[in-house]
Design an enzyme around this catalytic site. Structure first.
Site, PDB file in Angstrom:
ATOM      1  N   ASP A 116     -77.151  -4.821  81.732  1.00  0.00           N
ATOM      2  CA  ASP A 116     -78.133  -5.717  82.351  1.00  0.00           C
ATOM      3  C   ASP A 116     -78.922  -6.582  81.377  1.00  0.00           C
ATOM      4  O   ASP A 116     -79.780  -7.359  81.812  1.00  0.00           O
ATOM      5  CB  ASP A 116     -79.112  -4.904  83.194  1.00  0.00           C
ATOM      6  N   ASP A 178     -70.954  -7.201  88.768  1.00  0.00           N
ATOM      7  CA  ASP A 178     -72.210  -7.813  88.338  1.00  0.00           C
ATOM      8  C   ASP A 178     -72.175  -8.216  86.861  1.00  0.00           C
ATOM      9  O   ASP A 178     -72.875  -9.143  86.437  1.00  0.00           O
ATOM     10  CB  ASP A 178     -73.383  -6.843  88.523  1.00  0.00           C
ATOM     11  N   GLY A 236     -60.257   1.121  91.707  1.00  0.00           N
ATOM     12  CA  GLY A 236     -61.409   0.332  92.100  1.00  0.00           C
ATOM     13  C   GLY A 236     -62.218   1.105  93.125  1.00  0.00           C
ATOM     14  O   GLY A 236     -61.645   1.672  94.072  1.00  0.00           O
ATOM     15  N   THR A 238     -66.478   1.651  95.000  1.00  0.00           N
ATOM     16  CA  THR A 238     -67.754   1.004  95.286  1.00  0.00           C
ATOM     17  C   THR A 238     -68.900   1.937  94.931  1.00  0.00           C
ATOM     18  O   THR A 238     -68.723   3.152  94.816  1.00  0.00           O
ATOM     19  CB  THR A 238     -67.865   0.575  96.761  1.00  0.00           C
ATOM     20  N   ARG A 250     -72.882  -9.096  97.981  1.00  0.00           N
ATOM     21  CA  ARG A 250     -73.496  -9.557  96.734  1.00  0.00           C
ATOM     22  C   ARG A 250     -72.515  -9.485  95.571  1.00  0.00           C
ATOM     23  O   ARG A 250     -72.556 -10.315  94.664  1.00  0.00           O
ATOM     24  CB  ARG A 250     -74.779  -8.780  96.434  1.00  0.00           C
ATOM     25  N   TRP A 254     -71.610 -12.456  92.991  1.00  0.00           N
ATOM     26  CA  TRP A 254     -71.626 -12.400  91.524  1.00  0.00           C
ATOM     27  C   TRP A 254     -70.320 -12.954  90.958  1.00  0.00           C
ATOM     28  O   TRP A 254     -70.317 -13.635  89.919  1.00  0.00           O
ATOM     29  CB  TRP A 254     -71.810 -10.963  91.045  1.00  0.00           C
TER      30      TRP A 254
END
Length: 405
Positions: A116, A178, A236, A238, A250, A254
């Site tokens: 982040d 993200d 993959g 979530t 969202r 991204w």
């Protein structure tokens, strides 16, 4: 560099020339609205606070929840203040932006704890440096980029997003969609005195993500899990979406924004082509008002499912930029018109907070599976809404200049 600048200006002119305003949407009035709401927020933050940064307002509340410098959302409020300064040139916003950006600076001296760092620093220090040239901000950004780079795994070709999830979820090397947003910090640093290595690993992350992070229809997984030693893609999954195979709204936003930005920074057409593909699947599945439900595969796509205004704001901002890179006039107009319509809807009474809360927007979703920030006002929704308004205004002004040439 000169040829690249001319290249982008050429496509900017094409994109602007082929778009026409609807006549229904006043960008200046909506920026003024953001200004009035932000003034209300400034008035309720404790005047002696050196830690409290606005984060979210719950659905049935009127008070901000605050976060600390270093939290992943902590850069968005100073970023909002910088955009208000850019739009108004009023020093009240510059002073406020500098105060909150100063809170972020110490974060750049810490060891990185997750992906982040880009969110935290580019919105705050990045916008601050762009508008003021403050060398202290530049130095902080370069430190942040070097810190972020240690999370890159050359075996995998991506950045580790959540170190804590390695043991907690048994995700040896996890990369979330993200993370595409944080590549902007690396590209910026490589252009402003940092190592070329930062550019190279940002490109490699984008390429690896493009290869493994998406399904055949170009919808995105939230999390891609890789083998740390071999670099092989494992699965993959979530974390914030409905299911491992659903399209979390969202997350797809991204992806649209991230690949548009990577094209801007590299000029590589594979990234532009991919940005369009991930945008198109998002756009074809939207409800009538162009604001998605929190997950495109939620079981009851009706009023029973919460909308996510944050995804709409992120996407609107991304599509405005994408429209300037697409050569064909019809395609450019398509993305621009969709973005304008999204802004019109977000600026309506259905989504504006107005007197109900001090935030800009209502109806965003943070973490639906945990029940966190559901149907709430969230600071990153406000940030990308104001960024989209700012980009829209720039395009209008550029179109006006072109029309007078």
């Amino acid at each position: 560099m000169r040829s690249k600048t001319i290249f982008f200006l050429f496509f900017l002119m094409i994109g602007i020339a082929c778009t026409q305003p609807s006549g229904k949407f006043s960008v200046d009035a909506n920026i003024d609205y953001c200004k009035s709401q932000a003034l209300r927020t400034l008035a309720v933050i404790p005047s002696n606070s050196t830690k409290e940064i606005p984060n979210s307002i719950d659905e049935n509340d009127v008070n901000w929840h605050f976060t600390n410098p270093g939290a992943w959302t902590s850069g968005f409020w100073p970023g909002i203040l910088w955009y208000l300064y850019e739009n108004t040139k009023d020093n009240i916003w510059r002073t406020a932006a500098e105060n909150y950006t100063r809170m972020i600076l110490p974060v750049t001296n810490r060891k990185v704890s997750s992906h982040d760092m880009g969110f935290i620093t580019m919105c705050s220090l990045g916008n601050g440096y762009r508008l003021t040239g403050n060398v202290e901000y530049k130095e902080g950004l370069l430190r942040a980029a070097d810190s972020l780079s240690v999370l890159f795994n050359p075996k995998v070709g991506t950045f580790l997003s959540w170190p804590a999830m390695v043991k907690k979820e048994n995700w040896p090397h996890n990369t979330i969609i993200d993370n595409m947003m944080n590549l902007e910090l690396l590209f910026w640093a490589a252009r402003n005195g940092g190592s070329r290595h930062l550019y190279d690993i940002a490109c490699e992350h984008a390429d690896t993500t493009m290869k493994y992070h998406f399904r055949k229809d170009y919808s995105s997984y939230h999390v891609a899990v890789y083998d740390t030693l071999t670099g092989d893609f494992i699965k993959g999954v979530t974390h914030q979406g409905l299911s491992n195979e659903s399209m979390w709204a969202r997350g797809q936003a991204w992806a649209i924004y991230g690949y548009t930005m990577v094209y801007r920074e590299t000029g590589e057409t594979r990234f532009l082509d991919f940005a369009r593909k991930v945008a198109d699947i998002y756009l074809t599945r939207l409800p009538e008002d162009l604001v998605p439900y929190w997950d495109f595969d939620a079981p009851d796509l009706s009023s029973a499912e919460p909308k996510d205004a944050s995804a709409a704001a992120i996407t609107a901002s991304a599509l405005l930029e994408l429209s300037t890179y697409v050569a064909k006039p019809d395609s450019s107009r398509y993305y621009y018109d969709k973005a304008e319509k999204m802004l019109e809807i977000l600026s309506s009474s259905n989504y504006k907070a107005k007197d109900r809360k001090d935030a800009f927007l209502l109806h965003s979703v943070g973490h639906m599976p945990r029940g966190g920030e559901v149907d709430a006002s969230i600071i990153y929704a406000d940030y990308y809404y104001l960024e989209a308004l700012t980009r829209f205004k720039r395009l209008q002004e550029s179109r006006s200049v072109l029309a007078n040439l």
